[in-house]
Motif scaffolding. Structure first.
Motif, mmCIF file in Angstrom:
data_model
loop_
_atom_site.group_PDB
_atom_site.id
_atom_site.type_symbol
_atom_site.label_atom_id
_atom_site.label_comp_id
_atom_site.label_asym_id
_atom_site.label_seq_id
_atom_site.Cartn_x
_atom_site.Cartn_y
_atom_site.Cartn_z
ATOM 1 N N LEU A 77 -9.164 0.550 5.832
ATOM 2 C CA LEU A 77 -9.066 -0.242 7.064
ATOM 3 C C LEU A 77 -9.404 -1.713 6.820
ATOM 4 O O LEU A 77 -8.754 -2.617 7.370
ATOM 5 C CB LEU A 77 -9.990 0.342 8.134
ATOM 6 N N LEU A 78 -10.409 -1.974 5.988
ATOM 7 C CA LEU A 78 -10.738 -3.367 5.658
ATOM 8 C C LEU A 78 -9.596 -4.023 4.889
ATOM 9 O O LEU A 78 -9.252 -5.186 5.137
ATOM 10 C CB LEU A 78 -12.022 -3.418 4.830
ATOM 11 N N ALA A 79 -8.988 -3.294 3.973
ATOM 12 C CA ALA A 79 -7.854 -3.830 3.216
ATOM 13 C C ALA A 79 -6.686 -4.153 4.135
ATOM 14 O O ALA A 79 -6.042 -5.198 4.003
ATOM 15 C CB ALA A 79 -7.416 -2.817 2.145
ATOM 16 N N ILE A 80 -6.430 -3.260 5.074
ATOM 17 C CA ILE A 80 -5.336 -3.472 6.029
ATOM 18 C C ILE A 80 -5.599 -4.706 6.881
ATOM 19 O O ILE A 80 -4.700 -5.519 7.134
ATOM 20 C CB ILE A 80 -5.152 -2.211 6.901
ATOM 21 N N LEU A 81 -6.848 -4.879 7.338
ATOM 22 C CA LEU A 81 -7.196 -6.046 8.158
ATOM 23 C C LEU A 81 -7.079 -7.351 7.378
ATOM 24 O O LEU A 81 -6.568 -8.358 7.895
ATOM 25 C CB LEU A 81 -8.609 -5.888 8.712
ATOM 26 N N VAL A 82 -7.561 -7.357 6.143
ATOM 27 C CA VAL A 82 -7.468 -8.564 5.317
ATOM 28 C C VAL A 82 -6.015 -8.949 5.111
ATOM 29 O O VAL A 82 -5.622 -10.120 5.278
ATOM 30 C CB VAL A 82 -8.166 -8.336 3.952
ATOM 31 N N ALA A 83 -5.192 -7.985 4.742
ATOM 32 C CA ALA A 83 -3.779 -8.266 4.506
ATOM 33 C C ALA A 83 -3.086 -8.737 5.782
ATOM 34 O O ALA A 83 -2.282 -9.676 5.753
ATOM 35 C CB ALA A 83 -3.087 -7.018 3.956
ATOM 36 N N ALA A 84 -3.396 -8.095 6.911
ATOM 37 C CA ALA A 84 -2.764 -8.468 8.182
ATOM 38 C C ALA A 84 -3.101 -9.906 8.559
ATOM 39 O O ALA A 84 -2.239 -10.660 9.038
ATOM 40 C CB ALA A 84 -3.193 -7.511 9.282
ATOM 41 N N ALA A 85 -4.367 -10.308 8.345
ATOM 42 C CA ALA A 85 -4.772 -11.676 8.679
ATOM 43 C C ALA A 85 -4.007 -12.695 7.834
ATOM 44 O O ALA A 85 -3.505 -13.707 8.343
ATOM 45 C CB ALA A 85 -6.279 -11.844 8.471
ATOM 46 N N VAL A 86 -3.887 -12.425 6.533
ATOM 47 C CA VAL A 86 -3.160 -13.342 5.644
ATOM 48 C C VAL A 86 -1.685 -13.406 6.024
ATOM 49 O O VAL A 86 -1.083 -14.491 6.088
ATOM 50 C CB VAL A 86 -3.321 -12.906 4.174
ATOM 51 N N ILE A 87 -1.078 -12.261 6.276
ATOM 52 C CA ILE A 87 0.341 -12.220 6.615
ATOM 53 C C ILE A 87 0.606 -12.940 7.932
ATOM 54 O O ILE A 87 1.598 -13.662 8.067
ATOM 55 C CB ILE A 87 0.824 -10.757 6.679
ATOM 56 N N PHE A 88 -0.284 -12.771 8.921
ATOM 57 C CA PHE A 88 -0.075 -13.428 10.213
ATOM 58 C C PHE A 88 -0.153 -14.943 10.076
ATOM 59 O O PHE A 88 0.707 -15.681 10.574
ATOM 60 C CB PHE A 88 -1.106 -12.938 11.233
ATOM 61 N N VAL A 89 -1.189 -15.430 9.399
ATOM 62 C CA VAL A 89 -1.392 -16.879 9.266
ATOM 63 C C VAL A 89 -0.245 -17.527 8.497
ATOM 64 O O VAL A 89 0.265 -18.582 8.883
ATOM 65 C CB VAL A 89 -2.741 -17.170 8.581
ATOM 66 N N THR A 90 0.175 -16.908 7.402
ATOM 67 C CA THR A 90 1.246 -17.501 6.600
ATOM 68 C C THR A 90 2.619 -17.311 7.238
ATOM 69 O O THR A 90 3.525 -18.119 7.020
ATOM 70 C CB THR A 90 1.263 -16.898 5.183
ATOM 71 N N GLY A 91 2.778 -16.259 8.025
ATOM 72 C CA GLY A 91 4.074 -15.993 8.636
ATOM 73 C C GLY A 91 4.381 -16.861 9.837
ATOM 74 O O GLY A 91 5.554 -17.098 10.159
ATOM 75 N N PHE A 92 3.331 -17.371 10.494
ATOM 76 C CA PHE A 92 3.549 -18.137 11.725
ATOM 77 C C PHE A 92 4.413 -19.379 11.521
ATOM 78 O O PHE A 92 5.406 -19.564 12.242
ATOM 79 C CB PHE A 92 2.207 -18.518 12.348
ATOM 80 N N PRO A 93 4.090 -20.285 10.565
ATOM 81 C CA PRO A 93 4.932 -21.479 10.423
ATOM 82 C C PRO A 93 6.358 -21.150 10.019
ATOM 83 O O PRO A 93 7.308 -21.836 10.434
ATOM 84 C CB PRO A 93 4.209 -22.305 9.352
#
Length: 549
Positions: A77-93
């Motif tokens: 679950l921690l791995a999933i959260l870390v990856a999701a945060a990175v993907i969201f931040v980089t995917g937005f722009p």
């Protein structure tokens, strides 16, 4: 040169061979060009729903199950959260640029640090993403066909590949209808059984949360990073989301709320749904582990059959599980095949200046996928994804950093996206060097060449290197390698008063068709030429010279 001064001439002898074919085929899906306003007739909600339909893939359940069974639920679950945060931040722009300026991720990449030919590297990375995940989903469908109907795996692989071909050749119009019509059924089959299971057996949640995995080492930073590395392989999914988002309507004062909601949810927001599916994958694997064993617990057909068995008659279990698996595979693999064909076509056309047609690359992409399936890629899926994720991270983080930092903070990269030949330098060291350095170093770390202690942190290395080098190289080069020209020879502005791409139309002297303002520029031979005819011009006579300072 003003609009009135531009002469309209017959197709000259220097016209690129095959241009007529390119023009005809791209009128449907605008494979290699800006998506014009005249074609973008869908509402923000329809585009967003279609884009989200493309994330119905089952691989998330297998990814989550694999991480959870190995490292335990807490680490997973921690791995999933870390990856999701990175993907969201980089995917937005990236999602914003695709929706705002109606171009796909390859066209964004060209003007965001890579150059006209430099982004061929990332097009190949993205194409690889599409056939790796097509093979993953095709393998899952084949497992379902074997489980329910006794179909041999080799034949299931072939069926799961061939069935996609007629669905994907018609482009965005067909894909939008397919995704919109199948979303309600898919959600029902997905959500209702899980809700029933939790209500019937509340203790299953406790067993899930306390499961420690085969390693049984408790919460570990190394385990979290290893799991996050697998999840981060999905960063390339933002490219498929943008293949839908590029058809967003113009952003106006009246639709800005729905426009932003669709862009955020269907752009970087896809990872919220993906992370939820990965967590569910861990839950289902833990739930059925004792019944089917760890090897089968990562297979979605086994997971959902185990869940359905708790809530319905036996004669309904296998047909419904098979329906869910097949429906999910079709929904995502039409997108994988479509996006992969765009990426291959983009690369091939720029390098060879020939356009063989997108359908050729649909077949090529599916052939790669079939080879991977027949090689039993699914059995070592997490290893493939962990290795691949380093390249995907390097690419997406480089482009996102160029947009967020170099364009808006340092203002060394032009804010207005540029993708046309002759306007960009062939290669921009800012993106290319950052991407290569990030990929190579992180892959070395992944394979343990810098020691076993650092090995789990290869994804973090890829992120940091790309995020640091991209602005650093922009500063060192002073942004000199972004634009070869700032004037495309037409006085009409590229954007309208609302900041949307200008819908004024111009006739291309080569193919004789009219295109909207962002898709044309002046020809060095006189008149106006569209971006695709310029891309396929093997003589170079239409390419504008370097602009003098």
């Amino acid at each position: 040169m003003t609009v009135e001064d531009v002469p309209v001439v017959d197709r000259p002898a220097t016209a690129a061979p095959g241009t007529g074919q390119a023009m005809t085929e791209t009128l449907e899906d605008y494979t290699l060009r800006f998506a014009p306003r005249s074609y973008r007739r869908w509402t923000s909600g329809v585009v967003g729903a279609s884009a989200l339909g493309g994330i119905a893939y089952m691989a998330d359940f297998s990814i989550g199950a694999g991480i959870g069974l190995t490292h335990g639920t807490a680490n997973a679950l921690l791995a999933i959260l870390v990856a999701a945060a990175v993907i969201f931040v980089t995917g937005f722009p990236l999602a914003y640029y695709g929706a705002r300026y109606n171009i796909d991720l390859d066209l964004i990449t060209r003007g965001s640090g890579f150059g006209y030919y430099g982004s061929v590297l990332t097009s190949v990375i993205f194409a690889s993403f599409t056939f790796i995940f097509f093979a993953t989903e095709g393998s899952i469908m084949a497992q379902g066909l074997r489980f329910a109907l006794g179909v041999p795996l080799w034949l299931g692989y072939l069926v799961s590949t061939v069935v996609i071909i007629p669905m994907v050749i018609y482009g965005m119009k067909a894909l939008a209808k397919l995704q919109s019509w199948t979303n309600p059924l898919w959600l029902t089959l997905m959500v209702v059984p899980l809700a029933f299971l939790v209500l019937k057996d509340p203790d299953s949640v406790r067993r899930w949360l306390t499961y420690e995995g085969s390693a049984g080492s408790g919460v570990s930073t190394a385990a979290v990073m290893l799991g996050a590395g697998v999840c981060l392989s999905l960063m390339g999914q933002i490219g498929e989301q943008i293949d839908y988002l590029r058809f967003m309507p113009p952003k106006t004062e009246s639709n800005k709320r729905s426009w932003w909601a669709s862009v955020v949810l269907a752009g970087p927001g896809w990872v919220l749904f993906g992370a939820l599916k990965q967590a569910i994958g861990v839950f289902m694997a833990v739930y059925i582990l004792g019944a089917v064993g760890s090897a089968a617990a990562v297979e979605p057909i086994e997971q959902f059959t185990g869940v359905f068995r708790q809530m319905m008659p036996s004669w309904m279990i296998v047909p419904l599980a098979l329906m869910l698996v097949v429906l999910s595979q079709v929904k995502i693999n039409v997108t994988n095949a479509y996006s992969g064909s765009l990426a291959w076509t983009n690369s091939f056309t720029r390098v060879t200046r020939r356009y063989p047609g997108r359908l050729v690359f649909v077949l090529i992409n599916l052939s790669f996928s079939l080879i991977l399936m027949e090689a039993d890629m699914f059995s070592f899926l997490n290893n493939v994804l962990s290795f691949y994720s380093n390249c995907a991270i390097a690419w997406v983080v480089t482009v996102a950093t160029d947009i967020g930092v170099n364009k808006y903070l340092l203002k060394l990269s032009p804010q207005r996206p540029e993708f046309r030949r002759g306007m960009l330098y062939a290669v921009n060291p800012v993106g290319v060097v950052s991407f290569l350095a990030s990929s190579v170093v992180s892959i070395y770390i992944y394979f343990g060449l810098f020691g076993t202690t650092l090995q789990p942190y290869s994804p973090l290395a890829a992120i940091v290197i790309a995020a640091v080098l991209t602005p650093l190289l922009a500063i060192v080069t002073r942004g000199r390698f972004y634009l070869r020209r700032t004037d495309d020879g037409i006085d009409e502005p590229l954007l309208d008063g609302d900041g949307n791409p200008n819908a004024a139309r111009f006739e291309c002297q080569v193919c004789g068709q009219t295109y909207e303002r962002p898709d044309v520029l002046a020809s060095a031979a006189g008149g106006i030429i569209c971006s695709l005819c310029l891309s396929t011009d093997r003589t170079g006579l239409h390419v504008l010279p370097v602009q003098s300072v």
